[in-house]
Design an enzyme around this catalytic site. Structure first.
Site, mmCIF file in Angstrom:
data_model
loop_
_atom_site.group_PDB
_atom_site.id
_atom_site.type_symbol
_atom_site.label_atom_id
_atom_site.label_comp_id
_atom_site.label_asym_id
_atom_site.label_seq_id
_atom_site.Cartn_x
_atom_site.Cartn_y
_atom_site.Cartn_z
ATOM 1 N N TYR A 8 -74.587 -30.771 14.116
ATOM 2 C CA TYR A 8 -73.239 -30.618 14.652
ATOM 3 C C TYR A 8 -72.681 -31.896 15.263
ATOM 4 O O TYR A 8 -71.568 -31.913 15.767
ATOM 5 C CB TYR A 8 -73.238 -29.505 15.718
ATOM 6 C CG TYR A 8 -74.279 -29.745 16.789
ATOM 7 C CD1 TYR A 8 -74.008 -30.571 17.871
ATOM 8 C CD2 TYR A 8 -75.551 -29.197 16.681
ATOM 9 C CE1 TYR A 8 -74.975 -30.832 18.825
ATOM 10 C CE2 TYR A 8 -76.509 -29.441 17.632
ATOM 11 C CZ TYR A 8 -76.217 -30.268 18.710
ATOM 12 O OH TYR A 8 -77.181 -30.528 19.649
ATOM 13 N N GLY A 9 -73.437 -32.978 15.230
ATOM 14 C CA GLY A 9 -73.015 -34.210 15.905
ATOM 15 C C GLY A 9 -73.278 -35.443 15.070
ATOM 16 O O GLY A 9 -72.855 -35.539 13.915
ATOM 17 N N LEU A 11 -75.677 -36.469 13.423
ATOM 18 C CA LEU A 11 -76.431 -36.308 12.172
ATOM 19 C C LEU A 11 -75.539 -35.872 11.004
ATOM 20 O O LEU A 11 -75.969 -35.896 9.847
ATOM 21 C CB LEU A 11 -77.560 -35.292 12.350
ATOM 22 C CG LEU A 11 -78.742 -35.743 13.212
ATOM 23 C CD1 LEU A 11 -79.636 -34.558 13.562
ATOM 24 C CD2 LEU A 11 -79.537 -36.834 12.509
ATOM 25 N N GLU A 75 -83.783 -37.106 18.368
ATOM 26 C CA GLU A 75 -83.111 -36.254 19.346
ATOM 27 C C GLU A 75 -83.795 -36.270 20.723
ATOM 28 O O GLU A 75 -83.317 -35.637 21.653
ATOM 29 C CB GLU A 75 -83.025 -34.812 18.823
ATOM 30 C CG GLU A 75 -82.188 -34.660 17.571
ATOM 31 C CD GLU A 75 -80.706 -34.925 17.784
ATOM 32 O OE1 GLU A 75 -80.265 -35.049 18.947
ATOM 33 O OE2 GLU A 75 -79.984 -35.010 16.782
#
Length: 123
Positions: A8-9, A11, A75
């Site tokens: 969602y970001g 990546l 992450e």
């Protein structure tokens, strides 16, 4: 063994860490059930479970165990920044995992249903 992940970001396609998914299979766009919020943490977002959640938009990828280890490292899972766990997606999406932010979000801007909000491009 492979795993399906929801990103969602940074990546996502077109963003700074997408190259980490280049050997993975893109399965398509997906949205979560309205149980989550995204907060702008600066150069990346933080996904958290939230009582008044939204349906967050993102992308699904099938990744192998080696890629999953690289993503966990990127992450900051070992450092306690994010935890990878199951996320609830809207049908017909398959079961998937995502990285949840473990830090505080007080004072962080709410991103709405996607990150970044109304912009695009790379870092």
């Amino acid at each position: 063994m492979s795993q399906i992940v929801f990103v969602y970001g940074s990546l996502k396609r077109g963003w700074a860490l997408h190259h980490l998914l280049q050997s993975s299979q893109f399965l398509g766009p997906a949205s979560t059930q309205p149980l989550y919020r995204l907060f702008d943490l600066g150069r990346y977002p933080g996904l958290v479970e939230w009582p008044s959640g939204l349906s967050i938009t993102g992308e699904l990828y099938q990744v192998d165990a080696d890629c999953l280890a690289v993503l966990d490292d990127a992450e900051g899972v070992a450092e306690g920044y994010y935890a990878r766990r199951e996320i609830r997606l809207l049908p017909p999406a398959p079961p998937a995992h995502a990285w949840f932010w473990l830090g505080p979000v007080t004072g962080c801007p709410d991103c709405g249903d996607r990150w970044p909000r109304n912009t695009g491009g790379s870092f």
